[in-house]
Scaffold this active site. Structure first.
Site, short mmCIF file in Angstrom:
data_model
loop_
_atom_site.label_atom_id
_atom_site.label_comp_id
_atom_site.label_asym_id
_atom_site.label_seq_id
_atom_site.Cartn_x
_atom_site.Cartn_y
_atom_site.Cartn_z
N ASP A 20 2.33 2.05 -12.11
CA ASP A 20 2.42 3.42 -11.60
C ASP A 20 1.19 3.86 -10.82
OD1 ASP A 20 4.98 4.12 -12.31
OD2 ASP A 20 4.42 4.70 -14.33
N SER A 21 0.28 2.96 -10.52
CA SER A 21 -0.85 3.31 -9.65
C SER A 21 -0.42 3.12 -8.20
CB SER A 21 -2.06 2.42 -9.97
OG SER A 21 -2.54 2.69 -11.27
#
Length: 369
Positions: free
Chosen positions: A107-108
């Site tokens: 999710d970065s």
């Protein structure tokens, strides 16, 4: 976005669900990142935290951390990234007795080019994300690759399969074929679970996984860890990893362009007792009477040496453009299994440049009018 308090509740709910499911599905191995969530759990739900520690020690729970949270990694300072690694690794070593070998960052949204150097110095050997696919302009071409920092430090890096996926045999087969075509690696990773806002795998997903694991049509399903998967990839590739550029040398694609739209005609007939069979499989053990079905196309044709193998699972005559054409190499294998279970036979004939004919027979009850 949601309040931080929602994050704590989602983590607590997800972890409770996983622990309960592991009692009924002991084969389940769960992976989670973000030591910050475990630290909150340790303070507010020590009973739940103790159960997770037991599962980690038993090998049923993977702490794929490496960093304190899954941070933004494009515009923050190098000091901030170093502290993410320091605090994350120090916590998991103290609480779970091991450093995390993987930076699990699905999710970065951004990654600075010095990241392999910083991660490697923090004891991390692998990098995994899915955000490289979130692009409406540039199609990132690599599924498995070595990511090299300016100083020469490199990490084996993985573009993850879709997160928040079900046990969907068609999607899994499509992904496995695409993965093998890109990497030459027959083992593929799949991530079943409810995605955004937590949830983890559901009981229905795990029951489906058990059913498909018993299927003669489906590849072997086995729960494992992300690090274990990447270690297998390295061993299988002679410690060389993948560069995402080699399309592999597997057998490939169908017998004609857009073959699913190239069915020209179909034939059906009942073969009676004593009637000479003008079209037959020379290896057939089927006896009269039977119904004969024929499907023809006008594709590119199948090389004679590959006619026998086209009924094998996940086999394609030409897979080099399987991503464009679609298909998984399962269709003919499934057809063969169904026909044989009904006492029939199936085979193919083909001429290069002219097309192919597929035949199958089914027994006919001659006592019925």
């Amino acid at each position: 976005l949601w309040p931080v308090q929602d994050t704590w509740r989602a983590a607590e709910r997800t972890f409770e669900s996983v622990l309960n499911l592991q009692q009924d599905f002991p084969e389940l191995i769960y992976t989670h990142s973000s030591p910050a969530l475990f630290a909150w759990l340790e303070d507010h739900r020590p009973d739940l935290f103790a159960q997770i520690q037991q599962q980690v020690a038993a090998g049923a729970w993977e702490i794929a951390a490496g960093l304190w949270v899954e941070p933004e990694l494009n515009i923050v300072s190098g000091e901030s990234i170093a502290r993410q690694v320091l605090y994350g690794q120090r916590y998991v070593q103290e609480k779970f007795g091991q450093l995390s070998k993987i930076a699990w960052l699905p999710d970065s949204f951004g990654f600075c080019w010095q990241l392999p150097q910083i991660l490697k110095q923090g004891g991390i050997d692998y990098f995994a994300t899915q955000k490289l696919q979130w692009n409406d302009t540039t199609d990132f071409p690599h599924a498995l690759f070595w990511w090299r920092a300016p100083d020469g430090t490199q990490l084996l890096s993985l573009n993850l399969p879709p997160i928040g996926s079900d046990i969907d045999p068609i999607k899994m087969a499509d992904y496995a074929c695409e993965w093998e075509a890109q990497t030459g690696t027959p083992q593929a990773l799949w991530l079943p679970g409810v995605g955004d806002h937590g949830g983890g795998p559901t009981r229905d997903m795990l029951e489906k996984a058990r059913r498909w694991a018993r299927s003669p049509f489906f590849p072997r399903l086995q729960f494992g860890t992300a690090v274990g998967f990447l270690e297998e990839v390295l061993i299988g590739d002679g410690e060389d990893g993948g560069d995402g550029e080699d399309g592999g040398d597997g057998e490939d694609g169908g017998d004609g362009e857009d073959e699913e739209f190239r069915i020209q005609n179909s034939e059906f007939r009942i073969q009676e007792h004593g009637e000479e069979n003008p079209i037959h499989n020379p290896q057939s053990t089927i006896h009269n009477p039977y119904a004969l079905f024929t499907v023809r196309d006008q594709g590119e044709g199948i090389p004679p040496e590959k006619l026998e193998s086209i009924f094998e699972r996940f086999h394609q005559v030409d897979a080099s453009d399987s991503r464009k054409r679609g298909g998984t190499g399962l269709g003919l294998a499934i057809c063969q299994k169904i026909v044989e279970q009904h006492g029939g036979d199936i085979w193919a004939e083909s001429h290069l440049g002219e097309g192919s004919a597929f035949y199958f027979t089914l027994p006919v009850d001659s006592s019925q009018p």
